[in-house]
Design a protein around this motif. Structure first.
Motif, PDB file in Angstrom:
ATOM      1  N   ARG A 225       0.830  -1.208   0.000  1.00  0.00           N
ATOM      2  CA  ARG A 225       0.000   0.000   0.000  1.00  0.00           C
ATOM      3  C   ARG A 225       0.866   1.260   0.000  1.00  0.00           C
ATOM      4  O   ARG A 225       0.545   2.246  -0.658  1.00  0.00           O
ATOM      5  CB  ARG A 225      -0.931  -0.005   1.212  1.00  0.00           C
ATOM      6  N   PHE A 229       0.663   4.140  -2.826  1.00  0.00           N
ATOM      7  CA  PHE A 229       0.384   5.547  -2.517  1.00  0.00           C
ATOM      8  C   PHE A 229       1.399   6.464  -3.193  1.00  0.00           C
ATOM      9  O   PHE A 229       1.058   7.556  -3.642  1.00  0.00           O
ATOM     10  CB  PHE A 229       0.408   5.767  -1.003  1.00  0.00           C
ATOM     11  N   TYR A 233      -0.755   8.171  -6.116  1.00  0.00           N
ATOM     12  CA  TYR A 233      -1.106   9.515  -5.656  1.00  0.00           C
ATOM     13  C   TYR A 233       0.056  10.498  -5.716  1.00  0.00           C
ATOM     14  O   TYR A 233      -0.101  11.664  -5.355  1.00  0.00           O
ATOM     15  CB  TYR A 233      -1.626   9.451  -4.215  1.00  0.00           C
ATOM     16  N   ASP A 251      -7.400   3.838   4.837  1.00  0.00           N
ATOM     17  CA  ASP A 251      -8.747   3.844   4.252  1.00  0.00           C
ATOM     18  C   ASP A 251      -9.350   5.247   4.304  1.00  0.00           C
ATOM     19  O   ASP A 251      -9.958   5.713   3.333  1.00  0.00           O
ATOM     20  CB  ASP A 251      -9.663   2.866   4.995  1.00  0.00           C
ATOM     21  N   GLU A 254      -7.787   7.538   1.698  1.00  0.00           N
ATOM     22  CA  GLU A 254      -8.206   7.274   0.310  1.00  0.00           C
ATOM     23  C   GLU A 254      -9.609   7.823   0.039  1.00  0.00           C
ATOM     24  O   GLU A 254      -9.903   8.298  -1.061  1.00  0.00           O
ATOM     25  CB  GLU A 254      -8.136   5.779   0.020  1.00  0.00           C
ATOM     26  N   LYS A 255     -10.482   7.777   1.031  1.00  0.00           N
ATOM     27  CA  LYS A 255     -11.825   8.335   0.855  1.00  0.00           C
ATOM     28  C   LYS A 255     -11.768   9.857   0.734  1.00  0.00           C
ATOM     29  O   LYS A 255     -12.482  10.458  -0.086  1.00  0.00           O
ATOM     30  CB  LYS A 255     -12.717   7.918   2.022  1.00  0.00           C
ATOM     31  N   ALA A 263      -4.893  14.552  -3.752  1.00  0.00           N
ATOM     32  CA  ALA A 263      -4.328  13.579  -2.819  1.00  0.00           C
ATOM     33  C   ALA A 263      -3.339  14.220  -1.855  1.00  0.00           C
ATOM     34  O   ALA A 263      -3.329  13.895  -0.663  1.00  0.00           O
ATOM     35  CB  ALA A 263      -3.649  12.452  -3.590  1.00  0.00           C
TER      36      ALA A 263
END
Length: 346
Positions: A225, A229, A233, A251, A254-255, A263
């Protein structure tokens, strides 16, 4: 089978020579270096209780036994002697913790005993292949304690040998207040354990299909992850490292990023204002009193020029814990940026 006073039946059940897994590894990067630690085996056994030697009115005469953990299943991960520094050992422990937390098998709470570390330490002269006499450090419950305890033992071993002393294989405890280790017991050899088959346990069969079904259900692990990222991003590696410290935090980010469309701004707000608020309230990200889509909407308003940065922080404070949305607060309190010269003149 040697006597355990803190297990009611008097002995401990262990998978010792029938482990769940063997020959794995832990890989991670430290300061640009790739470190790989071999896993000898992963086996299940039962936890012991806890012997309380002080802190009670009659502790001078009696040892009290706390059986709350007694018999609870635990997993022991035994690694190869592949680590060469205390800092790398602490980093390895950190990586193990983040994977266990990410896959949901451990809450990672080291202070409450959900995760503990025993560290074996030995030294040897440069160029010598044989390992020296080892010390086992028991029940270390923080990354800092792991590093400091190992550093202390390296210094103690080195000083003892340089002074012509003799090291003895033993188990020691770390005293964080005093900054030193103390003797717990001299180490038993394998013969002292007196293994025998546990008659009441049937074999546990772990077949390939079961393993593959579990593998297929695993979430994205923290290391993967972090890398995503950075690439997806375009975040700095520092941001990616902070945001993936927990699955819930990643999480949440990301939302926010999805709603805001920015980002880097989402990362800044999550690591900055949101984290500050959580620290103030001593809360975890799961208890954040601000929905990620609401924070994303606030960031989007800044990006399109509807409000300024200083105003946004004021709006954030009013949003947090109230359930009010940024647009409603800005409209109700006249906080929007005014670009119309006539309105400014008035």
């Amino acid at each position: 089978n040697y006597f355990y006073p803190d297990l009611p039946k008097g002995y401990q059940i262990s998978q010792y020579d029938r482990p769940l897994a063997t020959e794995g590894s832990i890989a991670f990067a430290v300061d640009g270096r790739e470190v790989r630690v071999g896993i000898t085996r992963i086996h299940m056994e039962e936890d012991a209780g806890k012997s309380l030697h002080d802190g009670l009115p009659d502790s001078a005469r009696w040892t009290h036994l706390d059986f709350n953990r007694s018999g609870v299943p635990l997993i022991e991960i035994v690694t190869e002697p592949d680590l060469r520094s205390a800092a790398d050992a602490a980093a390895a422990f950190s990586r193990v913790r983040e994977v266990l937390v990410a896959v949901g098998v451990n809450d990672g709470n080291m202070e409450e005993g959900s995760l503990r570390c025993d560290a074996n330490v030995s030294i040897r002269p440069a160029g010598q292949s044989a390992f020296g006499v080892k010390t086992e450090l028991k029940n270390l419950n923080s990354f800092r304690h792991v590093q400091r305890a190992i550093e202390y033992e390296i210094e103690r071993h080195t000083a003892t040998l340089r002074e012509g002393g003799r090291l003895v294989q033993e188990t020691r405890l770390w005293d964080p207040g005093a900054g030193r280790t103390t003797l717990m017991r001299t180490k038993e050899e394998a013969d002292d354990y007196r293994y025998f088959p546990e008659p009441d346990l049937p074999p546990l069969v772990v077949d390939a299909a079961w393993i593959e079904s579990i593998r297929g259900a695993l979430p994205e692990l923290p290391a993967a992850r972090r890398a995503r990222f950075v690439t997806q991003y375009q975040l700095p590696e520092y941001d990616a490292g902070v945001l993936t410290q927990s699955m819930a935090l990643a999480d949440y980010f990301e939302k926010v990023a999805a709603v805001s469309g920015n980002a880097k701004a989402a990362s800044n707000w999550v690591m900055g204002e949101l984290t500050r608020k959580l620290n103030d309230t001593r809360g975890e990200i799961e208890q954040a009193a601000l929905a990620p889509d609401a924070l994303g909407e606030l960031i989007a308003m800044i990006d399109r020029g509807a409000i300024t940065g200083p105003v946004a922080k004021d709006v954030f404070e009013k949003m947090y814990g109230t359930g009010r949305r940024a647009a409603d607060i800005v409209s109700a309190e006249g906080l929007g940026r005014i670009d119309d010269p006539a309105a400014i003149d008035r």
